[in-house]
Design an enzyme around this catalytic site. Structure first.
Site, PDB file in Angstrom:
ATOM      1  CG  HIS A  50      -4.688   9.990   0.082  1.00 14.39           C
ATOM      2  ND1 HIS A  50      -3.001   9.645  -0.503  1.00 14.39           N
ATOM      3  CD2 HIS A  50      -4.665   9.351   1.432  1.00 14.39           C
ATOM      4  CE1 HIS A  50      -2.554   9.542   0.899  1.00 14.39           C
ATOM      5  NE2 HIS A  50      -3.392   9.004   1.813  1.00 14.39           N
ATOM      6  CE1 TYR A  81       0.932   8.010   2.269  1.00 15.25           C
ATOM      7  CE2 TYR A  81       1.303   5.803   1.610  1.00 15.25           C
ATOM      8  CZ  TYR A  81       0.523   6.529   2.083  1.00 15.25           C
ATOM      9  OH  TYR A  81      -0.802   6.314   2.900  1.00 15.25           O
ATOM     10  CE  LYS A 127      -3.495   4.613   0.508  1.00 18.43           C
ATOM     11  NZ  LYS A 127      -2.110   4.727   0.749  1.00 18.43           N
ATOM     12  CG  ASP A 136      -1.757   1.182   1.344  1.00 19.65           C
ATOM     13  OD1 ASP A 136      -2.919   1.128   0.692  1.00 19.65           O
ATOM     14  OD2 ASP A 136      -1.515   2.204   1.640  1.00 19.65           O
TER      15      ASP A 136
HETATM   16  P1  NAD Z   1       0.899   1.843  11.987  1.00 15.58           P
HETATM   17  O1  NAD Z   1      -0.353   1.933  12.730  1.00 15.58           O
HETATM   18  O2  NAD Z   1       1.138   0.935  10.884  1.00 15.58           O
HETATM   19  O3  NAD Z   1       2.172   2.163  12.669  1.00 15.58           O
HETATM   20  C1  NAD Z   1       3.347   2.333  12.195  1.00 15.58           C
HETATM   21  C2  NAD Z   1       4.454   2.396  13.233  1.00 15.58           C
HETATM   22  O4  NAD Z   1       4.003   1.236  14.165  1.00 15.58           O
HETATM   23  C3  NAD Z   1       5.855   2.088  13.034  1.00 15.58           C
HETATM   24  O5  NAD Z   1       6.252   3.449  12.472  1.00 15.58           O
HETATM   25  C4  NAD Z   1       6.357   1.606  14.167  1.00 15.58           C
HETATM   26  O6  NAD Z   1       6.862   2.537  15.020  1.00 15.58           O
HETATM   27  C5  NAD Z   1       5.183   1.026  14.796  1.00 15.58           C
HETATM   28  N1  NAD Z   1       5.302  -0.631  14.411  1.00 15.58           N
HETATM   29  C6  NAD Z   1       5.226  -1.376  13.449  1.00 15.58           C
HETATM   30  N2  NAD Z   1       5.132  -2.768  13.545  1.00 15.58           N
HETATM   31  C7  NAD Z   1       5.602  -2.933  15.025  1.00 15.58           C
HETATM   32  C8  NAD Z   1       5.929  -3.877  15.841  1.00 15.58           C
HETATM   33  N3  NAD Z   1       5.992  -5.049  15.325  1.00 15.58           N
HETATM   34  N4  NAD Z   1       6.162  -3.670  17.069  1.00 15.58           N
HETATM   35  C9  NAD Z   1       6.233  -2.281  17.676  1.00 15.58           C
HETATM   36  N5  NAD Z   1       5.827  -1.363  16.845  1.00 15.58           N
HETATM   37  C10 NAD Z   1       5.653  -1.605  15.588  1.00 15.58           C
HETATM   38  O7  NAD Z   1       0.810   3.431  11.006  1.00 15.58           O
HETATM   39  P2  NAD Z   1       0.407   3.874   9.463  1.00 15.58           P
HETATM   40  O8  NAD Z   1       1.988   3.392   8.937  1.00 15.58           O
HETATM   41  O9  NAD Z   1       0.192   5.095   9.400  1.00 15.58           O
HETATM   42  O10 NAD Z   1      -0.458   2.968   8.798  1.00 15.58           O
HETATM   43  C11 NAD Z   1      -0.290   1.630   8.118  1.00 15.58           C
HETATM   44  C12 NAD Z   1      -0.320   1.993   6.612  1.00 15.58           C
HETATM   45  O11 NAD Z   1      -1.601   2.630   6.233  1.00 15.58           O
HETATM   46  C13 NAD Z   1       0.609   3.155   5.986  1.00 15.58           C
HETATM   47  O12 NAD Z   1       1.913   2.740   6.108  1.00 15.58           O
HETATM   48  C14 NAD Z   1       0.061   3.486   4.976  1.00 15.58           C
HETATM   49  O13 NAD Z   1       0.093   2.585   3.805  1.00 15.58           O
HETATM   50  C15 NAD Z   1      -1.661   3.635   5.127  1.00 15.58           C
HETATM   51  N6  NAD Z   1      -1.972   4.797   5.591  1.00 15.58           N
HETATM   52  C16 NAD Z   1      -2.981   5.364   4.754  1.00 15.58           C
HETATM   53  C17 NAD Z   1      -3.600   6.746   5.390  1.00 15.58           C
HETATM   54  C18 NAD Z   1      -4.577   7.122   4.503  1.00 15.58           C
HETATM   55  O14 NAD Z   1      -5.003   8.294   4.738  1.00 15.58           O
HETATM   56  N7  NAD Z   1      -5.269   6.585   3.580  1.00 15.58           N
HETATM   57  C19 NAD Z   1      -2.967   7.560   6.390  1.00 15.58           C
HETATM   58  C20 NAD Z   1      -1.838   6.762   6.971  1.00 15.58           C
HETATM   59  C21 NAD Z   1      -1.569   5.653   6.812  1.00 15.58           C
END
Ligand code: NAD
Length: 276
Positions: free
Chosen positions: A108, A50, A75, A45
């Site tokens: 998005h 990004y 997106k 994704d």
């Molecule tokens: P997330 O909830 O996946 O959190 C990511 C953070 O969690 C990492 O930076 C790390 O610090 C921590 N983490 C990850 N794995 C871990 C583990 N095993 N143990 C401990 N900590 C851990 O947040 P995200 O990246 O914002 O969301 C996931 C994906 O969703 C994004 O990468 C993106 O592809 C998507 N996204 C979309 C939107 C949107 O507006 N559509 C917004 C934000 C994210």
């Protein structure tokens, strides 16, 4: 390890667990997506905003994995909605990814203040018909935004990608999606590390009971609720651990205890008022 496949409302399937690359450094994206593909992820994704679509594309090309075994989402950014901008935007994303089509293309954010999302959605329908994307969906759409698409256009979105984690469980939109065939994808599935989700008693207790990490418990909670999820990490060990979530089962009581964490606690922007 077999990742469940979810059948979308257009008949295409999506791996329920993927790897998200929001805030993955463009300079590290090729290496980290390659790691994810080696671990076994087949769903990535990304988004134009990004700034790392090229790295995703290079990892795909280097992997040698047949295109039809991969599921790639990108997106359309908010400034590119309306008039003739979306076509240039999807083509730019495809060029950066080195692909002739993506599997899922999303609006998005609705940006209701612009009032361009209905027109933009009709353009995405055309892109799908032309084969530039197999499926089309939306992100951060609330019920009124979805209702306008349902009333004014031909296509029900395949997905709505929403901020969703135990403290912000989106029950109403999940129910609306279930009623209308719109699958829910979670962004920020681990709360983006912005509150002590892993210290929540229900999460910590389940992790201890099963000998797994709190992150694995939360990802399993999403999967057991039928939510499509793609956690982000820039740490290879965590990328691997986040994929290793099928070797244990949460009990109904454990799931209910995690459900009870919900307190409407958003960690990101409100789609009704966001103006970026
Ligand atoms: P997330 O909830 O996946 O959190 C990511 C953070 O969690 C990492 O930076 C790390 O610090 C921590 N983490 C990850 N794995 C871990 C583990 N095993 N143990 C401990 N900590 C851990 O947040 P995200 O990246 O914002 O969301 C996931 C994906 O969703 C994004 O990468 C993106 O592809 C998507 N996204 C979309 C939107 C949107 O507006 N559509 C917004 C934000 C994210």
């Amino acid at each position: 390890m077999t990742v469940p496949q979810i059948t979308l409302n257009d008949g295409h399937t999506i791996p329920q667990l993927g790897y998200g690359v929001f805030k993955v450094d463009p300079a590290e994206t090729e290496r980290l997506v390659s790691t994810a593909l080696e671990v076994g992820y087949r769903h990535i994704d990304t988004a134009a905003i990004y700034g790392n679509e090229e790295g995703v594309g290079r990892a795909i090309a280097a992997s040698g994995i047949p295109r039809d075994e991969l599921f790639i989402t990108t997106k359309l950014w908010n400034s590119e909605q309306g008039t003739d901008k979306p076509r240039a935007a999807i083509q730019a994303s495809l060029d950066k990814l080195g692909l002739d089509h993506v599997d899922l293309y999303l609006i998005h954010w609705p940006r209701p203040d612009q009032d361009l999302y209905v027109d933009t959605w009709r353009q995405l329908e055309t892109f799908r018909d032309e084969g530039l994307t197999r499926s089309i969906g939306v992100s951060n759409f609330h019920r009124p935004h979805l209702e306008r698409l349902l009333a004014e256009t031909e296509t029900v979105p395949a997905v709505d990608q929403l901020e969703l984690h135990p403290a912000f469980a989106q029950r109403e939109l999940r129910a609306f999606g279930a009623d209308h065939g719109i699958h829910i994808e979670a962004w920020g599935p681990l709360g983006q590390g912005k509150y002590d989700l892993f210290g929540e008693k229900a999460v910590a207790d389940a992790a201890a009971a099963h000998g797994v990490t709190p992150a694995q418990v939360v990802l399993r909670w999403h999967l057991d609720h039928g939510i499509i999820v793609f956690p982000k990490s820039s740490t290879p060990e965590r990328i691997a651990a986040n994929f290793d979530v099928f070797g244990f089962d949460l009990t109904p009581d454990e799931l209910a205890a995690i459900d009870a964490i919900d307190r409407g606690q958003r960690v990101g922007s409100d789609p009704d008022t966001a103006t970026f």
